[in-house]
Design a protein around this motif. Structure first.
Motif, mmCIF file in Angstrom:
data_model
loop_
_atom_site.group_PDB
_atom_site.id
_atom_site.type_symbol
_atom_site.label_atom_id
_atom_site.label_comp_id
_atom_site.label_asym_id
_atom_site.label_seq_id
_atom_site.Cartn_x
_atom_site.Cartn_y
_atom_site.Cartn_z
ATOM 1 N N LYS A 56 -0.020 4.191 -6.398
ATOM 2 C CA LYS A 56 -0.571 2.677 -5.887
ATOM 3 C C LYS A 56 0.880 1.978 -5.383
ATOM 4 O O LYS A 56 0.681 1.393 -4.397
ATOM 5 N N LEU A 57 1.931 1.866 -6.168
ATOM 6 C CA LEU A 57 2.999 1.210 -5.937
ATOM 7 C C LEU A 57 3.658 1.864 -4.396
ATOM 8 O O LEU A 57 4.169 1.037 -3.440
ATOM 9 N N THR A 112 1.548 0.753 -1.520
ATOM 10 C CA THR A 112 1.950 -0.612 -1.192
ATOM 11 C C THR A 112 3.469 -0.708 -0.328
ATOM 12 O O THR A 112 3.346 -1.443 0.620
ATOM 13 N N LEU A 113 4.282 -0.082 -0.563
ATOM 14 C CA LEU A 113 5.639 -0.008 -0.148
ATOM 15 C C LEU A 113 5.700 0.725 1.093
ATOM 16 O O LEU A 113 6.537 0.486 2.092
ATOM 17 N N ILE A 148 3.073 0.921 3.448
ATOM 18 C CA ILE A 148 2.510 -0.230 4.592
ATOM 19 C C ILE A 148 3.623 -1.220 4.623
ATOM 20 O O ILE A 148 3.795 -1.461 5.835
ATOM 21 N N LEU A 149 4.365 -1.936 3.510
ATOM 22 C CA LEU A 149 5.475 -2.883 3.987
ATOM 23 C C LEU A 149 6.367 -2.241 4.533
ATOM 24 O O LEU A 149 7.270 -2.997 5.488
ATOM 25 N N THR A 160 -2.577 -2.147 9.016
ATOM 26 C CA THR A 160 -2.993 -2.512 7.668
ATOM 27 C C THR A 160 -4.417 -2.315 7.136
ATOM 28 O O THR A 160 -4.914 -2.079 6.025
ATOM 29 N N TYR A 163 -5.104 1.265 6.419
ATOM 30 C CA TYR A 163 -4.624 1.597 4.940
ATOM 31 C C TYR A 163 -5.406 1.044 3.841
ATOM 32 O O TYR A 163 -5.652 1.573 3.036
ATOM 33 N N SER A 164 -6.162 -0.443 4.188
ATOM 34 C CA SER A 164 -6.764 -0.912 3.164
ATOM 35 C C SER A 164 -8.200 -0.103 2.961
ATOM 36 O O SER A 164 -8.754 -0.014 1.801
ATOM 37 N N ASN A 173 -7.438 3.267 1.005
ATOM 38 C CA ASN A 173 -6.947 2.772 -0.155
ATOM 39 C C ASN A 173 -8.375 2.356 -1.193
ATOM 40 O O ASN A 173 -8.197 2.734 -2.464
#
Length: 302
Positions: free
Chosen positions: A220-221, A224-225, A227-228, A288, A291-292, A295
């Motif tokens: 999960k980390l 997040t990284l 998409i950032l 985003t 991705y959401s 996810n």
């Protein structure tokens, strides 16, 4: 006459909510002033013909049609996706590997952490000047000197269209890789050592421990990284601007650099610059949202 407990709890909850909003108020004011107001102003400006920052008249979507109809926009769009592709290919896995290597180090772990983070502390312009000397096409270029020892003739790396974007991504990865690796290390530290001990007792190899324990723990980390990183790379600007000025023949021109050219490159057309900025924002919002969605689907399956 006693006050009902339900009303007391309601008043207490209202008081806690008020305190929470009071704590958040300064941040909300700053975010409104520095984020939301410029964003809505950019959207508004993109719909107007402008004279510098002055709104002259409403023209609807004409700025968007004018911008997207030019060859340099399509070139910048393809280049920006190319930056993203090379960034994921080169720069996404490397911090994970670096974090695992530093995490497995028995001695001098603090030194390696500092060394990995050091490039991130350097000013961006200084990093670009440093690497421009490394990739210089002159005889004094560091890479030319090193390869010259092996008999390779001098090359002008930053003037080759097929090399320039990967080179820029290598530079950006070198600068930001260490900071991302430290974030991964923090995530890896949350894994219970008992899992590794149990896996070792069961005869699991290092590769099995990485695949079945370590990587699932930071999934999960990493998402997040991911998409950032895409958002960050999509806004790449000063690296190609300083290194190549968007060349050769617009081969390294990015969308953000194109926006800068519209705003400050001579035409001072803030309406078209705002149109490019809005297009970039919309693309990132779509990415985003995708991705959401996936996810959330993955979380439902879990």
């Amino acid at each position: 006459m006693s006050i009902p407990k339900k009303r007391i709890r309601s008043h207490a909850k209202a008081g806690e909510n008020f305190k929470a909003w009071l704590i958040m108020l300064p941040g909300l004011i700053l975010m409104t002033f520095f984020v939301w107001e410029p964003l809505f102003e950019s959207i508004r400006m993109s719909l107007y013909k402008t004279r510098n920052v002055e709104l002259v008249r409403f023209i609807g979507l004409d700025n968007f049609i004018s911008v997207t109809g030019k060859d340099d926009f399509m070139q910048a769009l393809m280049n920006t996706f190319s930056y993203t592709f090379w960034s994921l290919l080169i720069g996404f896995v490397l911090p994970i590997i670096l974090a695992m290597l530093i995490g497995e180090t028995r001695r001098g772990k603090g030194f390696f952490r500092t060394a990995a983070y050091l490039p991130n502390m350097l000013p961006g312009l200084a990093v670009i000047i440093l690497w421009s000397a490394f990739f210089s096409g002159e005889k004094s270029g560091v890479l030319n000197i090193l390869l010259g020892k092996l008999g390779v003739p001098n090359q002008s790396y930053l003037t080759k269209a097929e090399w320039v974007i990967p080179i820029i991504i290598v530079i950006a990865t070198w600068k930001g890789c260490g900071a991302t690796a430290l974030i991964y290390m923090a995530g890896m530290a949350s894994v219970s050592p008992e899992l590794y001990e149990a896996a070792a007792i069961d005869g699991a190899t290092v590769w099995n421990r990485i695949v079945h324990i370590l990587l699932p723990s930071i999934r999960k980390l990493a998402g997040t990284l991911l998409i950032l990183q895409i958002i960050s790379v999509f806004q790449i600007m000063y690296e190609p601007m300083v290194l190549t000025k968007g060349g050769p023949d617009n081969a390294s021109l990015s969308l953000m650099q194109l926006m800068w050219q519209y705003a400050f490159g001579g035409s001072m057309n803030y309406g078209k610059a705002s149109a490019v900025a809005v297009i970039v924002t919309l693309i990132l919002l779509v990415m985003t949202a995708i991705y959401s969605y996936f996810n959330r689907k993955e979380s439902d399956w879990d």
